[in-house]
Design an enzyme around this catalytic site. Structure first.
Site, PDB file in Angstrom:
ATOM      1  N   MET A  76       0.871  -1.159   0.000  1.00 50.63           N
ATOM      2  CA  MET A  76       0.000   0.000   0.000  1.00 50.63           C
ATOM      3  C   MET A  76       0.915   1.218   0.000  1.00 50.63           C
ATOM      4  SD  MET A  76      -3.293   1.003   2.371  1.00 50.63           S
ATOM      5  CE  MET A  76      -2.464   1.218   3.958  1.00 50.63           C
ATOM      6  N   SER A  77       0.820   2.032  -1.016  1.00 46.41           N
ATOM      7  CA  SER A  77       1.743   3.149  -1.196  1.00 46.41           C
ATOM      8  C   SER A  77       1.659   4.132  -0.040  1.00 46.41           C
ATOM      9  CB  SER A  77       1.450   3.872  -2.507  1.00 46.41           C
ATOM     10  OG  SER A  77       1.613   3.004  -3.607  1.00 46.41           O
ATOM     11  N   ALA A  78       2.715   4.891   0.148  1.00 46.57           N
ATOM     12  CA  ALA A  78       2.741   5.916   1.183  1.00 46.57           C
ATOM     13  C   ALA A  78       1.642   6.938   0.928  1.00 46.57           C
ATOM     14  CB  ALA A  78       4.100   6.596   1.212  1.00 46.57           C
TER      15      ALA A  78
END
Length: 401
Positions: A76-78
């Site tokens: 899950m991207s920043a």
């Protein structure tokens, strides 16, 4: 300042409110619709196994799946990067949006932005990731989002045309399906990797091709499937590596490793050093034989390689020599001065080319947004732009103003 401290309170709603305020403070969120979306979507519901301190950290990714070597293949991207890309996308109510690379959370944010009259489709090549995204979306109340199992390289033609296509994995190329799937006034936001350097680029349709004035620093796990990049990587020694996707660049591992054992030579440009992400893009695309030099902390601590190589630094290589960027304090150049560290028998020649680019950038292009990036699909034209990189499906052409 990059993390949300959840030690006094572990209420996810409070942490989410803190996250949104911090994203505003750092100019990742610049519009009310994106702020409202981040406020509405319970990020922790898309990472139930992760601690809240990680989930609501602005700049850290949340691991979702690893390969057999323990490397992340899905995250899950920043939150900071997701906000930046959604601001680049400028999603409006009622739009039809395709997300390539599923996780669930970003698709939920997009659904908030398009509203009940809009449509969101998210596609991924990995069955585990698609199933997980579906469970999380349903659990959080976003059952309107459509999930599709397919190779993102082919897009999802059944739902086209799309007003926006947002890619959430590092792409080495732009396949024809993405351009064909865009509405005539559509926008493609993609983390595009060029010569080992990745930027999130917001492309608009420009005739048969694409053009962009908006590019931001980005780091993503790479695309899988047909869109996988074919990069070359050479370990010079433990903790030191060079990589490139340019077939013209010579990788004589033994000779380059030997060069590192020769005395280092420093050359100084007299030019200001700042805006490193802008400078890095310029160097990557203008060096005649470019690679990225990577070094571990142990190597940097030993003094063999400068700290600029910890996350990868643009390097100029020959068969037996290597040069890369460094800096030093110099009030006469506004705080820091650009320089070059070079090793090997061709050190001076490589440094001379590198220094000319450092000076040219500082003189003419030292500002944000100076580059115009175009993608020209199809066979390479007979007269290529000065700065161009050939891809499988077209040409990336960049000019600076």
């Amino acid at each position: 300042m990059t993390a949300i401290d959840d030690s006094p309170v572990r209420d996810p709603d409070a942490l989410r409110a803190d996250m949104v305020r911090a994203l505003r403070d750092q100019d990742a969120i610049t519009s009310e619709p994106v702020a409202a979306a981040f406020t509405a979507v319970p990020r922790h519901r898309f990472a139930p196994e992760a601690p809240l301190s990680l989930v609501y950290d602005l700049h850290r990714t949340v691991p979702v799946k690893k390969d057999e070597h323990g490397l992340d293949i899905s995250v899950m991207s920043a939150a900071h990067l997701q906000a930046v890309m959604l601001e680049q996308a400028d999603v409006k109510p009622g739009m039809n949006v395709l997300e390539i690379g599923s996780g669930g959370y970003n698709a939920a944010l997009i659904q908030e932005l398009v509203g009940g009259e809009g449509a969101v489709t998210t596609v991924d090549i990995d069955r585990d990731i698609v199933d997980r995204a579906r469970r999380c979306l349903d659990d959080a109340g976003y059952d309107q989002v459509k999930t599709v199992l397919a190779d993102g390289e082919t897009g999802v033609p059944d739902g086209a045309p799309y007003d926006r296509i947002i890619v959430t994995a590092a792409a080495w190329d732009i396949p024809p399906s993405w351009i064909k799937g865009l509405d005539e006034k559509g926008r493609l936001v993609v983390p595009l990797t060029v010569r080992g350097t990745t930027r999130s680029i917001a492309f608009d349709r420009d005739g048969e091709g694409l053009a962009s004035h908006s590019y931001r620093l980005a780091r993503f796990v790479p695309m899988q499937g047909e869109g996988t990049a074919k990069e070359r990587k050479a370990m010079l020694r433990d903790g030191v590596a060079v990589q490139t996707d340019d077939e013209r660049v010579p990788f004589n591992t033994k000779a380059l490793n030997h060069a590192l054992d020769t005395p280092r030579r420093e050359f100084w440009s007299g030019a200001a050093y700042d805006l490193p992400d802008e400078l890095e893009l310029y160097l990557t695309l203008r060096l005649s034989s470019p690679a990225r030099l990577h070094a571990s902390m142990d190597i940097v601590d030993s003094g063999l390689v400068e700290a600029s190589a910890l996350l990868g630094v643009p390097a100029l290589v020959s068969e037996d020599s290597i040069a890369y960027r460094t800096r030093r304090e110099n009030e006469d150049t506004g705080g820091f001065e650009s320089g070059v560290v070079a090793h090997g028998p061709q050190a001076e020649a490589l440094a001379d080319e590198y220094l000319k680019l450092l000076r040219l950038w500082a003189q003419d292009h030292r500002r944000r947004g100076a580059a115009v990036i175009r993608f020209l699909p199809g066979p390479a034209p007979s007269a290529l732009p000065e700065t161009s990189v050939l891809k499988r499906h077209g040409v990336v052409a960049v000019s600076w103003h």
